[in-house]
Design a protein around this motif. Structure first.
Motif, PDB file in Angstrom:
ATOM      1  N   PHE A 168       0.806  -1.221   0.000  1.00  0.00           N
ATOM      2  CA  PHE A 168       0.000   0.000   0.000  1.00  0.00           C
ATOM      3  C   PHE A 168       0.839   1.271   0.000  1.00  0.00           C
ATOM      4  CE2 PHE A 168      -3.183  -2.888   2.159  1.00  0.00           C
ATOM      5  CZ  PHE A 168      -4.035  -2.948   1.066  1.00  0.00           C
ATOM      6  N   ALA A 169       2.158   1.135  -0.135  1.00  0.00           N
ATOM      7  CA  ALA A 169       3.018   2.318  -0.145  1.00  0.00           C
ATOM      8  C   ALA A 169       2.693   3.193  -1.350  1.00  0.00           C
ATOM      9  CB  ALA A 169       4.488   1.899  -0.184  1.00  0.00           C
ATOM     10  N   PRO A 170       2.637   4.512  -1.178  1.00  0.00           N
ATOM     11  CA  PRO A 170       2.320   5.398  -2.308  1.00  0.00           C
ATOM     12  C   PRO A 170       3.417   5.380  -3.361  1.00  0.00           C
ATOM     13  CG  PRO A 170       3.003   6.684  -0.401  1.00  0.00           C
ATOM     14  CD  PRO A 170       2.878   5.260   0.070  1.00  0.00           C
ATOM     15  N   ALA A 171       3.023   5.499  -4.605  1.00  0.00           N
ATOM     16  CA  ALA A 171       3.984   5.522  -5.710  1.00  0.00           C
ATOM     17  C   ALA A 171       4.734   6.851  -5.708  1.00  0.00           C
ATOM     18  CB  ALA A 171       3.258   5.337  -7.041  1.00  0.00           C
ATOM     19  N   PRO A 172       6.060   6.810  -5.832  1.00  0.00           N
ATOM     20  CA  PRO A 172       6.821   8.070  -5.909  1.00  0.00           C
ATOM     21  C   PRO A 172       6.641   8.721  -7.276  1.00  0.00           C
ATOM     22  CG  PRO A 172       8.291   6.193  -6.173  1.00  0.00           C
ATOM     23  CD  PRO A 172       6.929   5.624  -5.880  1.00  0.00           C
ATOM     24  N   ASP A 173       6.736  10.030  -7.322  1.00  0.00           N
ATOM     25  CA  ASP A 173       6.562  10.791  -8.569  1.00  0.00           C
ATOM     26  C   ASP A 173       5.350  10.284  -9.344  1.00  0.00           C
ATOM     27  OD1 ASP A 173       8.914  12.234  -8.019  1.00  0.00           O
ATOM     28  OD2 ASP A 173      10.135  10.635  -8.895  1.00  0.00           O
ATOM     29  N   PRO A 174       4.176  10.337  -8.748  1.00  0.00           N
ATOM     30  CA  PRO A 174       3.008   9.675  -9.347  1.00  0.00           C
ATOM     31  C   PRO A 174       2.473  10.391 -10.585  1.00  0.00           C
ATOM     32  CG  PRO A 174       2.352  10.923  -7.412  1.00  0.00           C
ATOM     33  CD  PRO A 174       3.843  11.003  -7.474  1.00  0.00           C
ATOM     34  N   LEU A 209      -4.660   7.504  -3.705  1.00  0.00           N
ATOM     35  CA  LEU A 209      -5.825   7.955  -2.941  1.00  0.00           C
ATOM     36  C   LEU A 209      -6.665   6.773  -2.480  1.00  0.00           C
ATOM     37  CD1 LEU A 209      -7.468  10.370  -1.933  1.00  0.00           C
ATOM     38  CD2 LEU A 209      -8.688  10.362  -4.123  1.00  0.00           C
ATOM     39  N   LEU A 210      -6.870   5.803  -3.370  1.00  0.00           N
ATOM     40  CA  LEU A 210      -7.682   4.637  -3.007  1.00  0.00           C
ATOM     41  C   LEU A 210      -6.990   3.767  -1.959  1.00  0.00           C
ATOM     42  CD1 LEU A 210      -9.018   3.573  -6.541  1.00  0.00           C
ATOM     43  CD2 LEU A 210     -10.286   4.713  -4.702  1.00  0.00           C
TER      44      LEU A 210
END
Length: 427
Positions: A242-248, A257-258
């Motif tokens: 669930f880690a956020p993607a870097p440079d999204p 967000l989800l």
């Protein structure tokens, strides 16, 4: 290579007091602590780390007083530890639900799109399964009981003194550390001895080290249990997913967000487990120190604390040895350098001045629990041992036993030394 000492002398720019120091180490002022900690380490800024540090600071001094006033209290299962155990079971329960659900979709959805859902759930459950620690498979030396009977006899005796059983396997690596873990489905105990640490300790300090590590199993240390340890590993895997993607990109922003709600849940559960187990874990370190004193003597346990204070110096020596070996032609001098590696390491360690030990104690007092919140600061552990009634050694390292163990480790010493000079120190 001989150890050289460069003396540094002068006046403290803050208070004007005379300062003297070994040029290999930080020059500082004992009168006003000028330059005592010139390079504080970077702290982990993540929320779980901040929570752990806050909890450690809140309970640190109180916990020290509690374990000191009570002498060496025995194991205790408090409600918080039991709650942590229940949460760990729930974490594993989620994995079981995923496996059962995946199996159901796979069976009932055969030949239909639901089959893909079942395969996905089964694959996810497989990555989250409880995975006990396994012995290394990278060529690190592993000693069976038949390979080192005297070493195992010592381990068994120390473990018996602290109230537990010994090791089933001994791994000897190049770390400046030691640990005992449970590995495999049968729950075998794996003792990992960092040979550099073993070498710089006196015979009685080695017994204290073994007493400390096996003391974790006799005092009810929750995080040394398989249920909690594997739950932490599963939660860490969830956090990775669930880690956020870097440079999204725009799509990545939507995915981030989800994934925010489940990511918050995972972080919350990790923080809750930390809150429930941190006090017990740090208390267990104090109790393990008491076990070290019972096994090797209070004097040896205090000496072990001092050696841990200067562990970075041992790492520096080994890095220097590894780097020096890289500038000579491979295969020409590596064997000679490996043959004398441990003697040079011991000589360097023995030459560390008392002022450096004192500086490290003051650094520990300044940093407090800011760096490693799962362990009490070493200077507090040392102070607690000194404040208690001194105890003699229950296990003695006689000259004959020390020589027999050294003979059993001789081939392993050469193997680890050659690895360091050929490939560099891994730390």
């Amino acid at each position: 290579m001989s150890t050289t000492t460069r003396e540094a002398a002068g006046r403290c720019p803050r208070c004007g007091a005379a300062v003297h120091g070994d040029g290999r180490f930080v020059v500082w002022c004992a009168a006003c602590d000028w330059n005592v900690d010139p390079a504080p380490p970077d702290e982990d800024r993540g929320r779980p780390a901040r929570v752990r540090r806050a909890l450690a600071r809140r309970h640190g001094e109180h916990l020290l007083a509690e374990t000191t006033d009570g002498g060496a209290p025995g194991p205790r299962r408090d409600p918080a530890a039991l709650a942590a155990y229940a949460i760990a079971l729930l974490v594993h329960g989620v994995t079981v639900v995923l496996a059962v659900g995946g199996t159901w979709f796979l069976v009932t959805g055969w030949g239909r799109p639901l089959m893909a859902v079942g395969l996905f759930l089964l694959a996810l459950a497989w990555t989250l399964r409880p995975r006990p620690h396994r012995p290394p498979e990278d060529g690190t030396p592993i000693l069976a009981r038949a390979d080192a009977p005297e070493l195992y006899a010592l381990i068994d005796e120390v473990a018996g003194v602290v109230g537990t059983r010994g090791a089933d396997l001994v791994v000897v690596d190049a770390g400046v550390n030691a640990s005992v873990t449970t590995c495999g489905v049968r729950g075998r105990r794996l003792l990992t001895l960092g040979l550099p640490l073993w070498e710089i300790l006196t015979p009685q300090q080695r017994i204290a080290l073994l007493g400390h590590e096996f003391g974790h199993y006799s005092n009810g240390d929750a995080r040394h249990g398989r249920v909690l340890a594997t739950a932490y590993r599963s939660l860490t895997t969830w956090r990775y997913y669930f880690a956020p993607a870097p440079d999204p990109s725009l799509l990545d922003l939507l995915v981030n967000l989800l994934s925010l709600p489940p990511r918050a849940v995972v972080h919350g559960v990790l923080a809750l487990l930390d809150q429930l187990t941190l006090r017990a874990t740090r208390r267990a370190e104090y109790l393990a120190d008491s076990a070290a004193a019972r096994a090797g003597s209070t004097e040896a346990a205090v000496g072990l604390m001092d050696r841990l204070l200067v562990a970075d110096s041992a790492m520096t020596t080994l890095r220097r040895e590894g780097n020096a070996a890289q500038v000579v032609r491979r295969g020409t001098e590596a064997g000679d350098r490996a043959d004398g590696l441990w003697e040079r390491l011991v000589a360097d360690t023995e030459s560390i001045p008392e002022g450096e030990y004192e500086r490290q104690r003051r650094v520990g007092a300044l940093r407090g629990h800011s760096v490693d919140s799962t362990h009490p600061p070493t200077h507090l552990r040392r102070a607690r041992l000194l404040s208690a009634t001194p105890v003699p050694a229950a296990v003695a390292m006689t000259g004959g036993r020390a020589r027999a163990i050294a003979a059993e480790l001789a081939a392993t010493r050469r193997t680890v030394a050659r690895h360091i000079v050929r490939h560099g120190f891994p730390g």
